[in-house]
Design a protein around this motif. Structure first.
Motif, mmCIF file in Angstrom:
data_model
loop_
_atom_site.group_PDB
_atom_site.id
_atom_site.type_symbol
_atom_site.label_atom_id
_atom_site.label_comp_id
_atom_site.label_asym_id
_atom_site.label_seq_id
_atom_site.Cartn_x
_atom_site.Cartn_y
_atom_site.Cartn_z
ATOM 1 N N ASP A 96 -1.990 -0.242 -8.305
ATOM 2 C CA ASP A 96 -2.166 -1.492 -8.802
ATOM 3 C C ASP A 96 -0.857 -2.397 -9.311
ATOM 4 O O ASP A 96 -0.715 -3.587 -8.836
ATOM 5 C CB ASP A 96 -3.060 -1.664 -10.025
ATOM 6 C CG ASP A 96 -4.407 -1.076 -9.912
ATOM 7 O OD1 ASP A 96 -4.993 -1.590 -8.675
ATOM 8 O OD2 ASP A 96 -5.041 -0.610 -10.736
ATOM 9 N N LEU A 97 -0.090 -1.680 -9.965
ATOM 10 C CA LEU A 97 1.142 -2.498 -10.643
ATOM 11 C C LEU A 97 2.083 -3.020 -9.481
ATOM 12 O O LEU A 97 2.351 -4.183 -9.577
ATOM 13 C CB LEU A 97 1.954 -1.561 -11.479
ATOM 14 C CG LEU A 97 2.461 -2.506 -12.575
ATOM 15 C CD1 LEU A 97 1.425 -3.029 -13.474
ATOM 16 C CD2 LEU A 97 3.319 -1.542 -13.513
ATOM 17 N N ALA A 98 2.119 -2.130 -8.447
ATOM 18 C CA ALA A 98 3.205 -2.465 -7.284
ATOM 19 C C ALA A 98 2.462 -3.662 -6.704
ATOM 20 O O ALA A 98 3.347 -4.820 -6.198
ATOM 21 C CB ALA A 98 3.267 -1.449 -6.425
ATOM 22 N N LEU A 99 1.089 -3.854 -6.484
ATOM 23 C CA LEU A 99 0.468 -4.913 -5.995
ATOM 24 C C LEU A 99 0.621 -6.154 -7.002
ATOM 25 O O LEU A 99 0.855 -7.325 -6.371
ATOM 26 C CB LEU A 99 -0.908 -4.556 -5.508
ATOM 27 C CG LEU A 99 -0.881 -3.704 -4.385
ATOM 28 C CD1 LEU A 99 -2.444 -3.280 -4.142
ATOM 29 C CD2 LEU A 99 -0.581 -4.324 -2.945
ATOM 30 N N TYR A 100 0.548 -6.021 -8.089
ATOM 31 C CA TYR A 100 0.745 -7.070 -8.944
ATOM 32 C C TYR A 100 2.017 -7.688 -9.118
ATOM 33 O O TYR A 100 2.388 -8.819 -9.096
ATOM 34 C CB TYR A 100 0.043 -6.790 -10.219
ATOM 35 C CG TYR A 100 -1.229 -6.991 -10.477
ATOM 36 C CD1 TYR A 100 -2.111 -8.268 -10.584
ATOM 37 C CD2 TYR A 100 -2.076 -5.889 -10.784
ATOM 38 C CE1 TYR A 100 -3.390 -8.181 -10.434
ATOM 39 C CE2 TYR A 100 -3.426 -5.683 -10.904
ATOM 40 C CZ TYR A 100 -4.019 -7.133 -10.701
ATOM 41 O OH TYR A 100 -5.503 -7.320 -10.900
ATOM 42 N N GLU A 101 2.912 -6.939 -8.825
ATOM 43 C CA GLU A 101 4.481 -7.195 -8.688
ATOM 44 C C GLU A 101 4.393 -8.094 -7.370
ATOM 45 O O GLU A 101 5.263 -9.141 -7.890
ATOM 46 C CB GLU A 101 5.431 -5.926 -8.671
ATOM 47 C CG GLU A 101 5.480 -5.383 -9.907
ATOM 48 C CD GLU A 101 6.084 -3.989 -9.986
ATOM 49 O OE1 GLU A 101 6.483 -3.512 -8.834
ATOM 50 O OE2 GLU A 101 6.606 -3.487 -11.051
ATOM 51 N N THR A 102 3.888 -7.712 -6.595
ATOM 52 C CA THR A 102 4.004 -8.864 -5.402
ATOM 53 C C THR A 102 3.280 -10.230 -5.544
ATOM 54 O O THR A 102 3.848 -11.387 -5.208
ATOM 55 C CB THR A 102 3.468 -8.145 -4.094
ATOM 56 O OG1 THR A 102 1.946 -8.110 -4.284
ATOM 57 C CG2 THR A 102 4.082 -7.125 -3.580
ATOM 58 N N VAL A 103 2.244 -10.305 -6.395
ATOM 59 C CA VAL A 103 1.715 -11.138 -6.907
ATOM 60 C C VAL A 103 2.446 -12.248 -7.863
ATOM 61 O O VAL A 103 2.556 -13.247 -7.586
ATOM 62 C CB VAL A 103 0.326 -10.992 -7.629
ATOM 63 C CG1 VAL A 103 -0.307 -12.437 -8.269
ATOM 64 C CG2 VAL A 103 -0.863 -10.370 -6.526
ATOM 65 N N ALA A 104 3.040 -11.412 -8.502
ATOM 66 C CA ALA A 104 3.844 -12.128 -9.608
ATOM 67 C C ALA A 104 5.071 -12.882 -8.757
ATOM 68 O O ALA A 104 5.547 -13.910 -9.372
ATOM 69 C CB ALA A 104 4.607 -11.048 -10.501
ATOM 70 N N THR B 34 -7.406 2.355 -6.938
ATOM 71 C CA THR B 34 -7.012 1.493 -7.971
ATOM 72 C C THR B 34 -7.610 1.712 -9.107
ATOM 73 O O THR B 34 -8.713 2.254 -8.989
ATOM 74 C CB THR B 34 -7.071 0.132 -7.480
ATOM 75 O OG1 THR B 34 -8.511 -0.143 -7.673
ATOM 76 C CG2 THR B 34 -6.515 -0.432 -6.263
ATOM 77 N N GLY B 35 -7.181 1.185 -10.262
ATOM 78 C CA GLY B 35 -7.923 1.460 -11.482
ATOM 79 C C GLY B 35 -9.178 0.634 -11.807
ATOM 80 O O GLY B 35 -9.834 0.783 -12.582
ATOM 81 N N GLN B 36 -9.370 -0.288 -10.626
ATOM 82 C CA GLN B 36 -10.630 -0.719 -10.715
ATOM 83 C C GLN B 36 -11.603 -0.323 -9.708
ATOM 84 O O GLN B 36 -12.447 -1.143 -9.055
ATOM 85 C CB GLN B 36 -10.370 -2.480 -10.186
ATOM 86 C CG GLN B 36 -9.404 -2.986 -11.402
ATOM 87 C CD GLN B 36 -8.523 -4.039 -10.462
ATOM 88 O OE1 GLN B 36 -9.212 -4.870 -9.715
ATOM 89 N NE2 GLN B 36 -7.349 -4.048 -10.868
ATOM 90 N N ALA B 37 -11.599 0.954 -9.815
ATOM 91 C CA ALA B 37 -12.614 1.850 -8.994
ATOM 92 C C ALA B 37 -12.495 1.594 -7.582
ATOM 93 O O ALA B 37 -13.527 1.409 -6.842
ATOM 94 C CB ALA B 37 -13.958 1.804 -9.504
ATOM 95 N N GLY B 38 -11.245 1.389 -6.972
ATOM 96 C CA GLY B 38 -11.055 0.826 -5.540
ATOM 97 C C GLY B 38 -11.711 -0.290 -5.129
ATOM 98 O O GLY B 38 -12.172 -0.463 -3.872
ATOM 99 N N LEU B 39 -11.884 -1.031 -6.000
ATOM 100 C CA LEU B 39 -12.144 -2.690 -5.322
ATOM 101 C C LEU B 39 -11.378 -3.403 -4.932
ATOM 102 O O LEU B 39 -12.104 -4.230 -4.085
ATOM 103 C CB LEU B 39 -13.026 -3.435 -6.827
ATOM 104 C CG LEU B 39 -14.375 -2.495 -7.346
ATOM 105 C CD1 LEU B 39 -14.660 -3.319 -8.588
ATOM 106 C CD2 LEU B 39 -15.474 -2.686 -6.619
ATOM 107 N N ARG B 40 -10.303 -3.271 -4.905
ATOM 108 C CA ARG B 40 -9.319 -4.220 -4.599
ATOM 109 C C ARG B 40 -8.355 -3.686 -3.603
ATOM 110 O O ARG B 40 -7.794 -2.629 -3.706
ATOM 111 C CB ARG B 40 -8.365 -4.782 -5.775
ATOM 112 C CG ARG B 40 -9.113 -5.582 -6.796
ATOM 113 C CD ARG B 40 -9.625 -7.015 -6.091
ATOM 114 N NE ARG B 40 -10.376 -7.402 -7.343
ATOM 115 C CZ ARG B 40 -11.430 -8.516 -6.915
ATOM 116 N NH1 ARG B 40 -11.780 -8.828 -5.681
ATOM 117 N NH2 ARG B 40 -11.889 -9.250 -7.931
#
Ligand code: ADP
Length: 578
Positions: free
Chosen positions: A188-196, A8-14
């Motif tokens: 990341d975006l695909a995962l934020y889409e599920t969060v949305a 992920t863009g957060q250096a694999g943190l999530r």
């Protein structure tokens, strides 16, 4: 099974599991039943903390209006704001970065874009690209490259607008911004889409729960008002105070809400009420006339919602409360009038019964009294009566004369006296009947004022009985002013009736005395001062002339008797004389 770890863009943190946990946390928030603003604050803070972005916004449509909660990081602290948000109107022409973002947000919500452009994911999110898939500006239309340039031109180099959809309808937007370039990857975006999506469910859930809660609060408040108004013997003042107390718990922020009911210039406030700048109020209209208002005020400034800081549901509730108050007051007034009428009827009934009794007693006593008087007078005329006995017989005669007076009065009260009715001028009666009183009044330091209306119609009445009425009322008035005062006598013509008003500034009467006033032998005076028959006689005479008497009295201030008699239709010869 182990989840595949995305770069992920957060250096694999999530990890995907973390995103699931975030969705779960958002859904839990919605179930906690907090006000809309607290809920938005909590969710935006959760997302900004989780994503590591520098700013997030949640925009969503609620009752045809967009709400927008935003969180940004200032000096390492999260700052939440509820912002105005108008996504309904299209932006025309070139504008600021914010205006461009708004236009883009509208396009995403309406799915008004070319999905083949690299800025859009298959799900319909806009995003400024990532290290994973760099944007190729040569491929995009001029319009979007202009947007892109403008969007990443400011502080934020990464921007994502993720639609929030519920059952295939886009209800809002999750907006993520970072100062770092290419902060969000495709994954990341695909995962934020599920969060949305979870956010969409949470928003709907929160809205349904809030509506339910508002309904429960509204019903509790209205039920409280109904129970209050049904309490036997409760006064209107107690009901209005109770309603003011019931208001704060029905509003969104009960701890800072103050309830107030103003009715006929009296204010009823909930405990600890203070004047607040933000207020919602509704007018109380009883029988078409404005009599006051109901108000809820917040003691602290709260962010704007539907009507200032108030909800649409609260507007409906305050309007309902105001109309309930009007109904309660109308019902109370009708009850009071009915009660007054019943009391009057009961009083009239009691007086009629006493009248019958008095008539019977008077009739039975009249004959033996006549004999006592006649024979005593005869006996006294006898020349052989010793001197001492003659004195005693004279006492018998005097006592019998007194008893006959009482009987006469009882007969007047029970309307048993023969009447000689003729056309009488009330003004003349007042003028002539006062002579006897004037010397006594001036001795007692009483000022007499006459206010006689001109052209008062004649009445068809027994003149001597009317003198009796005037004498009885004025004697009482004089006796009520032992230290002097003002006695006013008025006549007036009023819609086919003639009024005689006798008003004093004397000691007045208590409610208890007022209730017994016309009952024969009721007196508050010493034995030598009153017999308690004066007003019974007035009552008997007035009712036998088809008239009515009303009394208004206040202890320590005075009394006013108003006698209303039907006019005979002809104008009196005597004009007014003030
Ligand atoms: P009496 O005067 O012989 O007592 P009434 O029937 O005339 O009998 O009056 C009954 C009572 O009503 C009085 O004793 C007095 O208490 C009260 N009352 C009547 N007129 C007045 C008045 N103008 N002011 C105060 N009290 C009054």
């Amino acid at each position: 099974m182990n989840e595949k770890k995305f770069e992920t863009g957060q250096a694999g943190l999530r990890l995907p599991d973390d995103f699931r946990a975030l969705s779960h946390a958002i859904l839990t928030c919605a179930n906690r039943g907090e006000p809309k603003i607290s809920f938005l604050r909590e969710v935006t803070e959760l997302i900004i903390n989780f994503s590591g972005c520098d700013a997030t916004r949640i925009m969503y449509k609620d009752d045809s209006k967009y709400f927008c909660g935003s969180a940004g990081i200032t000096n390492g602290q999260i700052e939440f704001k509820l912002e105005p948000c108008s996504l309904d109107q299209d932006h025309v022409g070139p504008g600021s970065r914010a205006a461009v973002l708004d236009q883009l947000s509208r396009d995403v919500i309406r799915r008004n874009f070319d999905p083949s452009l690299p800025f859009f994911t298959p799900f319909g999110s806009f995003w400024t690209g990532s290290a994973d898939r760099p944007l190729e500006f040569g491929q995009v239309t001029k319009e979007y490259s202009r947007f892109h340039g403008l969007i990443v031109d400011g502080d934020y180099l990464t921007v994502a607008l993720v639609p929030i959809t519920v059952i295939s309808e886009t209800v809002g937007l999750l907006h993520l911004q970072s100062k770092k370039r290419d902060y969000l990857t495709k994954f990341d975006l695909a995962l934020y889409e599920t969060v949305a999506q979870a956010l969409g469910v949470a928003l709907m859930n929160h809205r349904a729960q809030a509506a339910l809660r508002e309904r429960v609060k509204e019903l509790t408040c209205l039920y409280g008002i109904a129970t209050l108004s049904e309490q036997p013997g409760i006064s209107s003042q107690e009901i209005l105070q109770g309603i003011a107390d019931l208001l704060p718990p029905a509003w969104q922020y009960p701890e800072i809400a103050c309830g107030k009911v103003v009715f006929d210039d009296f204010a009823y406030m909930s405990p600890g009420a203070v004047e607040g700048a933000q207020r919602q109020s509704a007018r109380i209209i009883v029988h078409g006339a404005e009599r006051g208002d109901v108000e809820v005020a917040y003691s602290k400034t709260m962010p704007d919602l539907d009507e200032g800081p108030f909800l649409q549901e609260e507007r409906k509730l305050i309007d309902t409360v105001a109309s309930h108050i009007a109904l309660i007051i109308e019902r109370k007034q009708a009850e009071e009038e009915r009660q007054k009428l019943q009391d009057q009827l009961r009083h009239a009934d009691r007086l009629a019964t006493i009248g019958q009794l008095a008539a019977g007693v008077a009739h039975e006593l009249n004959e033996p009294l006549g004999s006592i008087l006649g024979f005593a007078q005869l006996a006294n005329k006898n020349p052989g009566v010793p001197k001492e006995s003659s004195g005693d017989i004279q006492r018998i005669v005097n006592a019998a004369l007194h008893a006959r007076e009482v009987v006469k009065k009882l007969m007047l009260f029970s309307r048993q006296m023969p009447t000689r009715k003729e056309h009488v001028d009330l003004n003349k009666i007042v003028k002539e009947g006062l002579y006897f009183l004037e010397s006594r009044a001036s001795k007692s330091n009483i000022e007499i004022t006459r206010s006689l209306a001109s052209g008062v119609p004649l009445i068809f009445a027994d003149q001597s009985q009317l003198y009796q009425v005037l004498v009885n009322l004025t004697v009482n008035a004089v006796q009520a002013m032992p230290d002097g005062g003002k006695l006013t006598l008025k006549t007036e013509a009023c819609g086919g009736r003639v009024h005689l008003i006798v008003e004093d500034t004397g000691i007045g009467m208590s409610q208890e005395v007022l209730g017994k006033l016309f009952i024969p032998f009721f007196t508050t005076k010493d034995v030598n001062e009153g017999t308690g028959l004066g007003l019974s006689v007035v009552h008997g005479i007035v009712t036998s002339h088809g008239g009515t008497i009303s009394v208004e009295s206040e202890v320590g201030h005075g009394t006013r008797f108003t006698i209303s008699l039907p006019s005979a239709g002809e104008k009196g010869a005597d004009g007014g004389d003030n």
